[in-house]
Design a protein around this motif. Sequence first.
Motif, PDB file in Angstrom:
ATOM      1  N   VAL A 137       0.493  -1.211   0.098  1.00 37.16           N
ATOM      2  CA  VAL A 137      -0.179  -0.144  -0.184  1.00 37.16           C
ATOM      3  C   VAL A 137       0.950   0.862   0.087  1.00 37.16           C
ATOM      4  N   ASN A 138       1.147   2.122  -1.047  1.00 40.00           N
ATOM      5  CA  ASN A 138       1.847   3.315  -0.947  1.00 40.00           C
ATOM      6  C   ASN A 138       1.192   4.485  -0.613  1.00 40.00           C
ATOM      7  N   ASN A 154      -5.206   2.895  -1.272  1.00 40.60           N
ATOM      8  CA  ASN A 154      -6.214   2.257  -0.182  1.00 40.60           C
ATOM      9  C   ASN A 154      -6.584   1.335   0.223  1.00 40.60           C
ATOM     10  N   ALA A 155      -6.014   0.250   1.438  1.00 42.00           N
ATOM     11  CA  ALA A 155      -5.748  -0.982   1.934  1.00 42.00           C
ATOM     12  C   ALA A 155      -7.175  -1.583   0.947  1.00 42.00           C
ATOM     13  N   THR A 177       2.659 -14.663  -7.169  1.00 34.05           N
ATOM     14  CA  THR A 177       3.664 -14.577  -6.096  1.00 34.05           C
ATOM     15  C   THR A 177       3.219 -12.520  -5.571  1.00 34.05           C
ATOM     16  N   ALA A 178       2.761 -12.306  -3.981  1.00 35.16           N
ATOM     17  CA  ALA A 178       2.144 -11.115  -3.123  1.00 35.16           C
ATOM     18  C   ALA A 178       3.204 -10.393  -2.567  1.00 35.16           C
ATOM     19  N   LYS A 179       3.818  -9.554  -3.039  1.00 31.68           N
ATOM     20  CA  LYS A 179       4.915  -9.064  -2.705  1.00 31.68           C
ATOM     21  C   LYS A 179       4.715  -7.676  -1.622  1.00 31.68           C
ATOM     22  N   HIS A 180       5.236  -7.023  -1.376  1.00 32.90           N
ATOM     23  CA  HIS A 180       6.454  -7.466  -0.395  1.00 32.90           C
ATOM     24  C   HIS A 180       5.872  -7.463   1.114  1.00 32.90           C
ATOM     25  N   PHE A 181       5.746  -8.735   1.571  1.00 31.31           N
ATOM     26  CA  PHE A 181       5.457  -8.783   3.460  1.00 31.31           C
ATOM     27  C   PHE A 181       6.686  -8.407   3.887  1.00 31.31           C
ATOM     28  N   PRO A 182       5.863  -8.133   5.446  1.00 29.16           N
ATOM     29  CA  PRO A 182       4.086  -7.453   5.649  1.00 29.16           C
ATOM     30  C   PRO A 182       4.475  -6.270   4.485  1.00 29.16           C
ATOM     31  N   GLY A 183       4.807  -5.547   4.133  1.00 25.95           N
ATOM     32  CA  GLY A 183       4.770  -4.247   3.716  1.00 25.95           C
ATOM     33  C   GLY A 183       5.636  -3.555   3.347  1.00 25.95           C
ATOM     34  N   GLU A 209      -1.346  -2.028   5.665  1.00 27.62           N
ATOM     35  CA  GLU A 209      -0.395  -2.954   5.430  1.00 27.62           C
ATOM     36  C   GLU A 209      -0.800  -4.572   5.347  1.00 27.62           C
ATOM     37  N   LEU A 210      -1.074  -4.919   5.898  1.00 28.87           N
ATOM     38  CA  LEU A 210      -1.328  -6.738   6.159  1.00 28.87           C
ATOM     39  C   LEU A 210      -2.654  -7.010   5.139  1.00 28.87           C
TER      40      LEU A 210
END
Length: 532
Positions: A137-138, A154-155, A177-183, A209-210
């Motif tokens: 979330v930028n 907006n998350a 691939t969801a990235k970049h955890f946790p944000g 973030e999550l």
Amino acid sequence: MSLWGDFTLEQKVGQLFMCGFYGQQVDEQITRLIQDYHVGGVIYFRRNVESVEQLTRLSAELQGLAAKSSELPLMISVDQEGGMVARIDKDGITRVPGSMALGATGHPDYTYQCARILGAQLKRIGIDMNLAPVVDVNNNVLNPVIGVRSYGENAENVAVHGAAAIAGYQSSGIAATAKHFPGHGDTAVDSHLGMVTVPHEWERLEQVELRPFRRAIEAGVDAIMTAHVIFPAIEPEPIPATLSRNVLHELLREQMGFKGIIITDCLEMHAISKPYGVANAAVRAVKAGADLILVSHTLEEQIAAVDAVVEAVRHGDIEEHIIDLALERVVDWKQKRCGDQSSEQSSEQSSMPYSFSSVPENVLLDEIACKSITVVHNDGVLPLKPEQNVFVVWPEVVQRTEVDEPWSHSDSLGMVLGQYNKHVREHKITTQPSYEEAERITKSVMEGEQVIVCTYTSAGVLPKGQRYLIERLSVNHSLIVVALRNPYDLLEVPRPGAYVCTYENTPAVVRALSLLITGELNPSGSLPVRLS
């Protein structure tokens, strides 16, 4: 007996590594890594690509090489996010819009369609995993590494578009691939270059973030990539998420229930390699709960990392059952994604909440571009009057970075506008123009010309030369400023007569921008971020 029951320790550990190499054909580096160190994954970069046909042959040759020493196929991946981050920039691969452009449309169906198209094309050339989507979330104006790679600030919107991309990729038989955890969205430092901290309390992390990662898990994402970012609310020690068992195992695996592959971001990035060293970091990442270790570039670092994990198991620093659990997840994935996808794809697609357009891809890209362009404000200077004299300043993007792949098309805004209006002049600049060049441009603008200045910012701050040029031109002209990448450019310049955001400078966007300027397009894009 399992598929890998007779594997030696070295073979098991090797399967947990994904490595890059430098050739456009099978070379000594990748041959040694596959045959001698049993690496189970390969990552492509632009340096590996000459053409789609060449890359298809390379994928087949790599799989043939792997088959000589293992029953398991290679996992071949690439960073093909779309927009300005696309490692494969050749005919045969659709240059889909980037995340923020898709977020500006407000239509997750577009995101699904682009991912499904791209996923099918990557699958045909032998790629099994796309290291996308970015679900950060930028919400930091100064973020130098995420920016337009995010769907926005907006998350919930990020979560919705991220889930759509995951569905699109995986319905085509390719791993998302969801990235970049946790944000990584609320940072002001590029983790390629240094260490980053996100200091927020747990409640804020949970809300922002999550949230997209939880939605990604619900969507059945195959893999999640870690961030080289410190999160004090989750890990009390000052160590990045990639090396934290509290983050990877306790939070992601246990609390959030993720069953898929946890892959690290590249351990050669300076946030990891400088304070920890690549080999030491590989051991710590495995202990933290990572299943797949990414070491993208240097053969010596790749070998040292594999050897370090093997020795850590032999000396009891890593329990072998941790290796076995990680390998089981990797093997399960390879059996799922590297085989015949026909029955699985039809099953996944039957329950898709997204529609898929049957229009040709070029028509779809033009449609998305027209729906994404955003007019932030307009004091009456848009659209241009017919036959109005126009002076365009166009930045040529030639410098390549880890998160910025220059698009090699030749059509600038001035060239396209010239097809509608013969009274168009254009001056091309670099993204880092000098003050002297800015002065020359200012003096060359003729009286009565409408000036259009296009900006391009790959990092978080508008380059000084571009900012100075706008300041000088705005003294005597009501400018139209077009942000070709970063919408935050408006915050650093005097208020122009009109401000337009395109989020990228791809050919479809340039065509749509020309239609907007000439009054043929009524813009409908909405800002995915706040300019305040």
